[in-house]
Write an enzyme that holds these catalytic residues in place. Sequence first.
Site, PDB file in Angstrom:
ATOM      1  N   LYS A  46       0.816  -1.211   0.000  1.00 49.18           N
ATOM      2  CA  LYS A  46       0.000   0.000   0.000  1.00 49.18           C
ATOM      3  C   LYS A  46       0.856   1.272   0.000  1.00 49.18           C
ATOM      4  CE  LYS A  46      -0.726   0.218   5.032  1.00 49.18           C
ATOM      5  NZ  LYS A  46      -0.020   1.498   5.246  1.00 49.18           N
ATOM      6  N   THR A  47       2.023   1.227   0.681  1.00 51.13           N
ATOM      7  CA  THR A  47       2.876   2.415   0.699  1.00 51.13           C
ATOM      8  C   THR A  47       3.409   2.698  -0.699  1.00 51.13           C
ATOM      9  OG1 THR A  47       3.504   1.945   2.986  1.00 51.13           O
ATOM     10  CG2 THR A  47       4.880   3.492   1.771  1.00 51.13           C
ATOM     11  N   ASP A 242      -3.919   7.347   4.713  1.00 52.76           N
ATOM     12  CA  ASP A 242      -3.444   5.986   4.960  1.00 52.76           C
ATOM     13  C   ASP A 242      -4.116   5.445   6.227  1.00 52.76           C
ATOM     14  OD1 ASP A 242      -1.958   3.675   4.748  1.00 52.76           O
ATOM     15  OD2 ASP A 242      -0.159   4.538   5.653  1.00 52.76           O
ATOM     16  N   GLU A 243      -4.201   4.117   6.344  1.00 57.14           N
ATOM     17  CA  GLU A 243      -4.774   3.467   7.533  1.00 57.14           C
ATOM     18  C   GLU A 243      -6.140   4.075   7.873  1.00 57.14           C
ATOM     19  OE1 GLU A 243      -3.397   0.901   8.533  1.00 57.14           O
ATOM     20  OE2 GLU A 243      -1.220   1.031   8.389  1.00 57.14           O
ATOM     21  N   GLN A 273      -7.608  -4.910   9.930  1.00 56.74           N
ATOM     22  CA  GLN A 273      -6.569  -4.424  10.836  1.00 56.74           C
ATOM     23  C   GLN A 273      -7.066  -3.270  11.710  1.00 56.74           C
ATOM     24  OE1 GLN A 273      -2.388  -4.410   9.351  1.00 56.74           O
ATOM     25  NE2 GLN A 273      -3.288  -4.796   7.333  1.00 56.74           N
ATOM     26  N   ARG A 609       2.642  -9.778  10.771  1.00 59.78           N
ATOM     27  CA  ARG A 609       3.950  -9.114  10.913  1.00 59.78           C
ATOM     28  C   ARG A 609       5.072 -10.041  10.429  1.00 59.78           C
ATOM     29  NH1 ARG A 609       2.256  -5.181   9.910  1.00 59.78           N
ATOM     30  NH2 ARG A 609       0.322  -6.352   9.711  1.00 59.78           N
TER      31      ARG A 609
END
Length: 658
Positions: A46-47, A242-243, A273, A609
Amino acid sequence: MVLRFEPQARYILLVNYLDDLNDAQKSAVLALDGPVSVLAGAGSGKTRVLTSRIYHLIRQGVVPESILAVTFTNKAAREMRARVRTMLGIEESASQKTFDSGLPLIATFHGLGRELLESYGDAIGIPRFFSIYDRSDSEKAIALALKALDVSTKELSPRAVLGRISRAKSTGRTAQEFYEKQSRASFGNRIVAEVWLKYEKTLTAEKALDFDDLIAKPVRLIEEHAEVRKKVQERWRYVHIDEYQDTSELQGRLANLLVATHRNIFVVGDIDQTIYTWRGASIENLLKFEKRYKGAKTIILEQNYRSTKNLVAAANAIIEQNKNRKEKKSTTENAEGEPIVIHAALSAETEARWIARKSRALMRTGILPEEITILYRTNFQSRLLEEGLLKEGVPYKLLGTRFFDRKEVKDALAWMRLAMDSSREADKVRAAGSPPRGIGKVTLAKLAAGQRNILKPAESTKVALFEKIIEELAHATETLRPSEFVKLVIEKNGMYRALVEEGSEEDRERFKNIEELASVAARYDAQVGKTGIAAFLAESALSGDQDEMDRTEKKGVTLMTVHAAKGLEFNVVFISGLEEGLFPHQGMGHDSNRDEEEERRLFYVAITRAKERLYLTFARVRKIYGSDFNSEPSSFLKDFDHTTVIFDDEDGEVIKIQ
């Protein structure tokens, strides 16, 4: 209409920047106008999508300053800024600068709030250089307010009061509005209302704002002042968030205000998330994005570039049990990978020892300790894990103690804030005793009350010397770079003499933290004088747990809570304490299905993670509050496809998880 410019005149242009994107990623990057929602699974790049889209906008001739990107951690914002600068061919030496003219603004929500208030806050009486209270500052102010009301902090803790105030602020309510609704409320709520009023008076007197003000006040500012609203809507024509699943109701309102005219909002999020509803995050912002923004385009990123097939399958198996989500199934072209290991320990002590020994064994195979993390649900678990690592000689670093919370660092920051504004009483009290110079609280109280004439001669002399230092430092704020100013502060105020020249070995070790403070301040050296110093002081207040990872030079296995691990990745992940009542945590899940699902989302975040190896551990017996409790394995463990799991038991028995 957005003004156009010729990017070729300033930036090095990448030719093949779209080639490495998959079809879904490319579709997101090329969707330039109107509302766009990107549902991005863990490890789906996504980044890269966000930074590539920003770069693509600039390639298309969009003025860089009209582009805004907002995320949740300083670490994420720094990484995004660095990537954009690299794509634009800007030399690395400039990458430490936070706000660059001629470039997109990439900041956290709190950083954006600060920028809005510094630029337009005079419309609601906010000074240009306000200070920011961190959590410890706020709790201290609330403790004083409780004392003034003759309420014991044992009866009502400052942290609990701050939490209730924070939740109210996150909905946009003011202290006065809250107070007016508490006339018939419970005793506890009435006390909170009175404490809040006193707390607000303290903030005003100190020319300070707290974390929640950095969102609440910009929203009120933009909603109530049409001229400001017009300016910010014209300033940023393309807004990226973002997020997005972690945004609160108020942050959602702020985003909506920014894009109300042009509607160019691009949000990236993953409902799976969402792990911060307990601090105000509203899952509804992402769930109902298409309803709020009619005609919105939705793009799903499902390819996982981070984890092995076994790990992706495990994460899917866990999260698919949730009902309140948007359908999304991660896939990967990575290798099958190692099986997941579930280890049953006899006790919490032997669990910690097993994790330490396994970490040491992995390090012997060439895995660096920095590539390993040990995650836990609650902070109390860290003590035994630390003991286990120490006994096995495994280097480690514990995430949790903020650099900016260390006493000597807070002392130096108090001096810096005082130089920016000598009227701040809380900073004056701290600075007067750091290092000690014979000025007590009684003397300072006389000064605050305007009773300078009753000071004794010796007191007057000490106060005059103290005030002279502050005055000299105040002049220096006009011309020095932030790092130069830090060095001048510790020279003028006597901290160097007290800690280095006259101090113990421990004092000299503490002084290294102040030296590090100058290094952090150097990030803002491009902004000379008060502007740069204010930006640095803002970072000190808004720094988060993950910032410690970049700051510390210590190498070792990382210990942290699952919440703190959000957004990070490691080759090897241990998730400890997987016992019913601990993870999922009791008290989370008995009120509603939403809470049960949040615990499952937290476990999903923990699993994702891991890049290569995952170890899940639980103890049959754990000591809590001094008593031994028999534990049942976490209900999460039964949801795995057990063909991809190895069971490991200290008893040598076959483990059955029903």
